[in-house]
Design an enzyme around this catalytic site. Sequence first.
Site, PDB file in Angstrom:
ATOM      1  N   HIS A 153      32.881  -9.583  16.387  1.00 56.12           N
ATOM      2  CA  HIS A 153      33.193 -10.311  15.345  1.00 56.12           C
ATOM      3  C   HIS A 153      32.980  -9.265  13.997  1.00 56.12           C
ATOM      4  O   HIS A 153      33.940  -9.665  12.879  1.00 56.12           O
ATOM      5  CB  HIS A 153      32.325 -11.586  14.971  1.00 56.12           C
ATOM      6  CG  HIS A 153      32.759 -12.654  15.842  1.00 56.12           C
ATOM      7  ND1 HIS A 153      34.075 -13.163  16.205  1.00 56.12           N
ATOM      8  CD2 HIS A 153      31.896 -13.347  16.686  1.00 56.12           C
ATOM      9  CE1 HIS A 153      33.867 -14.078  17.075  1.00 56.12           C
ATOM     10  NE2 HIS A 153      32.710 -14.289  17.335  1.00 56.12           N
ATOM     11  N   HIS A 156      35.348 -17.278  21.600  1.00 60.92           N
ATOM     12  CA  HIS A 156      35.667 -16.974  20.284  1.00 60.92           C
ATOM     13  C   HIS A 156      36.483 -15.806  20.250  1.00 60.92           C
ATOM     14  O   HIS A 156      36.243 -14.709  21.097  1.00 60.92           O
ATOM     15  CB  HIS A 156      34.660 -16.723  19.100  1.00 60.92           C
ATOM     16  CG  HIS A 156      33.702 -17.852  19.175  1.00 60.92           C
ATOM     17  ND1 HIS A 156      32.233 -17.962  19.434  1.00 60.92           N
ATOM     18  CD2 HIS A 156      33.930 -19.100  18.910  1.00 60.92           C
ATOM     19  CE1 HIS A 156      31.728 -19.022  19.486  1.00 60.92           C
ATOM     20  NE2 HIS A 156      32.599 -19.875  19.039  1.00 60.92           N
ATOM     21  N   ASP A 172      35.601 -14.353  25.903  1.00 64.97           N
ATOM     22  CA  ASP A 172      34.549 -14.984  25.264  1.00 64.97           C
ATOM     23  C   ASP A 172      35.340 -16.456  24.714  1.00 64.97           C
ATOM     24  O   ASP A 172      36.735 -16.430  24.516  1.00 64.97           O
ATOM     25  CB  ASP A 172      34.172 -14.158  23.957  1.00 64.97           C
ATOM     26  CG  ASP A 172      33.079 -15.084  23.162  1.00 64.97           C
ATOM     27  OD1 ASP A 172      31.845 -14.760  23.774  1.00 64.97           O
ATOM     28  OD2 ASP A 172      33.100 -15.623  22.134  1.00 64.97           O
TER      29      ASP A 172
END
Length: 273
Positions: free
Chosen positions: A211, A250, A248
């Site tokens: 991220h 996300h 994942d």
Amino acid sequence: MNAIMELRSTTPVGLLRDVPTEKLPQCKSSSLRHSKVKLKCSVTVNGGSDSFSGDTELGPSLVPQASELADARVIYCAAPAMGHNQELHPECNSRVPAILDTLQKMELTPEFRGKEVIRIQNFRSASVDDIAAVHSSAYVMGLEKAMETAAQEGLIHIEGSGPTYATSTTFSESMLAAGAGITVTDLVVAASKITANPPSGFALVRPPGHHAVPRGPMGFCVFGNIAIAARYAQRVHGLQRVLIIDFDVHHGNGTNDTFYEDPNIFFISTHQI
């Protein structure tokens, strides 16, 4: 936050996996040596001589001997981040022991697998230049300076990051996590020069990274570990094509943003919609 990075060059280079983890249990380790050399050298193993050659320069990591690289199926290392911790937080240092216990129970460690598995116990942290190849210098320097505040307060939250916490050891432990990915990149590239079937490289690290965007941290991620390793593979080893598979729940937005305009790195994310 998991990812697989396939490094492609003129010879097979294997897979680099980037997953969050912690300190590994003690187990047998390989004989290691410091090396920053062209991949054209000889080493002595058990009284004999092994050699390998190539044009790529190996980074300053700790390198197993040539015969060990040729025999291995998996090379892995861990970047311990016990100090980067917030109790009861979803990204805390209690996550990793469960993974490592499972590896031990499944007999996937060197003490069970012998020469098929190599654990790298000592490796360098990423340099500022390594990190700055993905993240802005202002962010890197700002995070390092923020460690002074974290040392005084015990734990801080980085503004606008989603939130991402930091402790006094976050900077150094994040540098080591990125260094783990660089280390296995070096070793898989080296192995590809001496065998047509090189081992996979497995970087067991936290804080996680997918991220983290170029300008800063996000979503519990500090530095983009897989992005840093991919850029290093391009920059140092001259790899022309890199495939990153991020699995994942996300989206790996940070990795995506880093390579959005790079035609030589293909990023695939299997996140939930």
